[in-house]
Design a protein around this motif. Structure first.
Motif, mmCIF file in Angstrom:
data_model
loop_
_atom_site.group_PDB
_atom_site.id
_atom_site.type_symbol
_atom_site.label_atom_id
_atom_site.label_comp_id
_atom_site.label_asym_id
_atom_site.label_seq_id
_atom_site.Cartn_x
_atom_site.Cartn_y
_atom_site.Cartn_z
ATOM 1 N N LEU A 1 33.341 21.287 -2.292
ATOM 2 C CA LEU A 1 33.844 22.606 -1.913
ATOM 3 C C LEU A 1 34.841 22.498 -0.762
ATOM 4 O O LEU A 1 34.739 21.606 0.087
ATOM 5 C CB LEU A 1 32.685 23.521 -1.509
ATOM 6 N N THR A 2 35.799 23.413 -0.756
ATOM 7 C CA THR A 2 36.838 23.433 0.271
ATOM 8 C C THR A 2 36.746 24.734 1.056
ATOM 9 O O THR A 2 36.604 25.818 0.473
ATOM 10 C CB THR A 2 38.232 23.308 -0.362
ATOM 11 N N VAL B 1 31.494 42.680 -0.146
ATOM 12 C CA VAL B 1 31.188 41.406 -0.796
ATOM 13 C C VAL B 1 32.433 40.527 -0.719
ATOM 14 O O VAL B 1 33.546 40.960 -1.045
ATOM 15 C CB VAL B 1 30.762 41.644 -2.255
ATOM 16 N N GLY B 2 32.246 39.287 -0.279
ATOM 17 C CA GLY B 2 33.377 38.442 0.065
ATOM 18 C C GLY B 2 34.294 38.065 -1.068
ATOM 19 O O GLY B 2 35.404 37.583 -0.835
ATOM 20 N N LEU C 1 38.986 32.972 -2.335
ATOM 21 C CA LEU C 1 39.742 34.162 -1.940
ATOM 22 C C LEU C 1 40.234 34.024 -0.501
ATOM 23 O O LEU C 1 41.391 34.344 -0.202
ATOM 24 C CB LEU C 1 38.871 35.412 -2.077
ATOM 25 N N ALA C 2 39.382 33.528 0.385
ATOM 26 C CA ALA C 2 39.793 33.331 1.775
ATOM 27 C C ALA C 2 40.995 32.387 1.858
ATOM 28 O O ALA C 2 41.918 32.608 2.652
ATOM 29 C CB ALA C 2 38.630 32.777 2.593
ATOM 30 N N ALA C 3 40.999 31.340 1.029
ATOM 31 C CA ALA C 3 42.129 30.405 1.031
ATOM 32 C C ALA C 3 43.415 31.094 0.599
ATOM 33 O O ALA C 3 44.488 30.848 1.166
ATOM 34 C CB ALA C 3 41.822 29.223 0.115
ATOM 35 N N ARG C 4 43.323 31.977 -0.400
ATOM 36 C CA ARG C 4 44.518 32.707 -0.844
ATOM 37 C C ARG C 4 44.996 33.684 0.229
ATOM 38 O O ARG C 4 46.203 33.770 0.520
ATOM 39 C CB ARG C 4 44.243 33.459 -2.142
ATOM 40 N N SER D 1 25.313 29.723 -3.799
ATOM 41 C CA SER D 1 26.041 29.517 -5.054
ATOM 42 C C SER D 1 27.017 30.651 -5.353
ATOM 43 O O SER D 1 27.922 30.481 -6.180
ATOM 44 C CB SER D 1 25.049 29.372 -6.209
ATOM 45 N N SER D 2 26.866 31.807 -4.706
ATOM 46 C CA SER D 2 27.782 32.931 -4.919
ATOM 47 C C SER D 2 29.004 32.864 -4.015
ATOM 48 O O SER D 2 29.922 33.679 -4.162
ATOM 49 C CB SER D 2 27.047 34.258 -4.670
ATOM 50 N N CYS D 3 29.018 31.898 -3.099
ATOM 51 C CA CYS D 3 30.077 31.870 -2.082
ATOM 52 C C CYS D 3 31.403 31.220 -2.507
ATOM 53 O O CYS D 3 32.454 31.607 -1.998
ATOM 54 C CB CYS D 3 29.566 31.188 -0.814
ATOM 55 N N PRO D 4 31.413 30.209 -3.383
ATOM 56 C CA PRO D 4 32.699 29.564 -3.690
ATOM 57 C C PRO D 4 33.820 30.510 -4.114
ATOM 58 O O PRO D 4 34.967 30.305 -3.685
ATOM 59 C CB PRO D 4 32.331 28.563 -4.787
#
Length: 252
Positions: A196-197, A127-128, A61-64, A53-56
């Motif tokens: 989620l994407t 932290v991602g 951020l990875a998408a940006r 649940s902490s990953c979205p």
């Protein structure tokens, strides 16, 4: 789960010359004529899970970050969340193994095995979802690159690849296939009911060659870009067993 395979290239005599000329690049031009410079692309690996649940926020951020030309962003879903109610459709044991190898070696920054975690150039972990820290790491790594990868050609005709730089340890040039975007409806677990994407999801990877410094060149034919499920490819120059990443580039 797909199994990674190692490619072995044997380019002898006129066959190598023919391949190079076939993609429109004169023989020998793949070798870089200059040293790595500030601003070489930096690899960002996000260890994430559909059950976390902490990953979205980290996935967003990875998408940006993936929109930026000087970054090679790869999402690496892990499998250790699978026992908690939802099996990640892209989770792979090899991603978990790589994250554990990083932790055993002792990354700088926020080290350990957890999600979401971003690892920058195989050297610094955070932290991602901490964009400020991640960008600080990128600036630090990008200011003094050890090596560079140069690419010419196209996916239709093949690529001529040059590698140049210095290293104290032998490294391996990897071809990594990713899926640029995956949308998943989560049915159970911490993210139940969410859609989620994911960006540049790791599908599989293959070794191309070993490298011990200096200049080297390779030809990658269009037929070798055949990782099932991948629609984009990256080159990563990595010290084996969770070592540092010396260079990265998209095949474009």
């Amino acid at each position: 789960m797909r199994t990674s395979r190692t490619l072995t290239f044997t380019l002898l005599g006129f066959c190598a010359v023919a391949l190079v000329w076939a993609i429109g690049i004169p023989t020998g031009s793949a070798q870089p004529s200059y040293a790595p410079h500030k601003g070489e692309p930096v690899l960002i690996e996000l260890f994430t899970s559909q059950g976390c649940s902490s990953c979205p926020p980290a996935d967003r951020l990875a998408a940006r970050l993936a929109r930026e030309d000087d970054l090679v962003v790869i999402s690496r879903p892990v499998d250790y969340w699978d026992r908690l109610g939802w099996k990640d459709t892209f989770g792979k044991a090899e991603n978990t193994a790589l994250q554990r190898s990083y932790a055993r070696r002792g990354l700088g920054g926020y080290n350990g095995v957890y999600t979401p975690q971003i690892v920058v150039a195989g050297s610094l972990g955070e932290v991602g979802s901490d964009e400020r820290a991640v960008r600080g790491f990128v600036n630090r790594i990008g200011s003094k690159p050890a090596a560079a990868i140069r690419v010419r050609g196209s996916s239709e005709r093949g690529f001529s690849i040059g590698v140049a730089g210095t290293t104290s340890r032998s490294a391996e040039l990897m071809l990594i296939g990713v899926s640029t975007e995956e949308k998943i409806d989560i049915g159970r677990g911490e993210n139940q009911g969410r859609s989620l994407t994911y960006t540049n999801v790791h599908i599989s990877e293959r070794g191309i060659s070993n490298w011990s410094g200096g200049k080297a060149s390779h030809v990658l034919t269009a037929s070798q870009l055949s990782i099932a499920g991948a629609d984009r490819y990256a080159l990563v120059l990595r010290v084996p067993n969770g070592g540092k990443v010396l260079a990265a580039s998209w095949l474009e």
